[in-house]
Design an enzyme around this catalytic site. Structure first.
Site, PDB file in Angstrom:
ATOM      1  N   SER A 260      -1.786  -2.637   4.005  1.00 24.61           N
ATOM      2  CA  SER A 260      -0.966  -3.824   3.698  1.00 24.61           C
ATOM      3  C   SER A 260      -0.586  -4.641   4.935  1.00 24.61           C
ATOM      4  CB  SER A 260       0.256  -3.468   2.837  1.00 24.61           C
ATOM      5  OG  SER A 260       1.120  -2.578   3.479  1.00 24.61           O
TER       6      SER A 260
ATOM      7  N   CYS B 124       0.866  -1.187   0.000  1.00 18.29           N
ATOM      8  CA  CYS B 124       0.000   0.000   0.000  1.00 18.29           C
ATOM      9  C   CYS B 124       0.899   1.232   0.000  1.00 18.29           C
ATOM     10  CB  CYS B 124      -0.972  -0.025   1.170  1.00 18.29           C
ATOM     11  SG  CYS B 124      -0.192   0.022   2.801  1.00 18.29           S
TER      12      CYS B 124
HETATM   13  P1  4NP Z   1      -1.769   2.818   4.073  1.00 16.21           P
HETATM   14  O1  4NP Z   1      -2.411   4.172   4.645  1.00 16.21           O
HETATM   15  O2  4NP Z   1      -1.231   3.152   2.709  1.00 16.21           O
HETATM   16  O3  4NP Z   1      -2.933   1.905   4.022  1.00 16.21           O
HETATM   17  O4  4NP Z   1      -0.691   2.405   5.054  1.00 16.21           O
HETATM   18  C1  4NP Z   1      -1.729   5.388   4.658  1.00 16.21           C
HETATM   19  C2  4NP Z   1      -0.799   5.630   5.624  1.00 16.21           C
HETATM   20  C3  4NP Z   1      -0.149   6.855   5.662  1.00 16.21           C
HETATM   21  C4  4NP Z   1      -0.440   7.807   4.710  1.00 16.21           C
HETATM   22  C5  4NP Z   1      -1.370   7.546   3.728  1.00 16.21           C
HETATM   23  C6  4NP Z   1      -2.012   6.329   3.697  1.00 16.21           C
HETATM   24  N1  4NP Z   1       0.206   9.060   4.768  1.00 16.21           N
HETATM   25  O5  4NP Z   1      -0.113   9.922   3.938  1.00 16.21           O
HETATM   26  O6  4NP Z   1       1.099   9.273   5.602  1.00 16.21           O
END
Ligand code: 4NP
Length: 160
Positions: A19, A12
């Site tokens: 993920s 992800c």
């Molecule tokens: P993930 O979610 O891709 O499902 O782990 C996110 C975690 C952090 C961020 C975006 C999505 N972020 O922008 O920091």
């Protein structure tokens, strides 16, 4: 390849929400189904490298009986494309990111997680990071459906 151990990497954006939940759900599904598979997860981004999963992801996993507090985020590497048979993106942005860094020598087959669920091909597992805790239950339901389909495919391949 009959008899060889399959390997799957879930990817992800941050490797702290979706993920790690896919990794946890796949480990559980593989244990339940008796499937021998190496499982890991990573992010296309590097903002959260070294961090444990988001507290809300830890909480939803715990509600479903799984402790993911020991997981640590890492970024996907070029070596992952040689090491894993399957690299499974949680959404199409991350799939596009993976395609950009895949090299000619990559052996990994790339897919979206929900491609492994009949009727849901092409759909994303929505990013729950900016939403509320309910979103993480939706994430759990989606990743559970995805890994069940994927595990069933790997079981069929192992038996072929
Ligand atoms: P993930 O979610 O891709 O499902 O782990 C996110 C975690 C952090 C961020 C975006 C999505 N972020 O922008 O920091």
């Amino acid at each position: 390849m009959s008899g060889s151990r399959a390997s799957v990497l879930f990817v992800c954006l941050g490797n702290i929400c979706r993920s790690p939940l896919a990794e946890a759900a796949m480990r559980e599904e593989a244990a339940r189904a008796g499937l021998d598979v190496e499982v890991d997860s990573a992010g296309t981004g590097d903002w959260h490298v070294g961090e444990p999963p988001d507290r809300r992801a830890q909480a939803v996993a715990r509600r479903h009986g799984i402790d993911i507090s020991g997981y640590r985020a890492r970024q996907v590497t070029a070596g992952d494309f040689e090491r894993f048979d399957h690299i499974v993106a949680l959404d199409s942005d991350n799939l596009a990111g993976l395609r950009r860094i895949a090299t000619a020598g990559s052996r990994a087959a790339l897919s979206l997680l929900l491609d492994h669920v009949p009727g849901r091909a092409g759909q994303p597992v929505a990013d729950p990071y900016y939403g509320d805790a309910d979103g993480f239950e939706t994430t759990w339901a989606d990743v559970t459906a995805g890994v069940r389909g994927l595990a069933a495919e790997l079981m069929r391949k192992a038996a072929a």
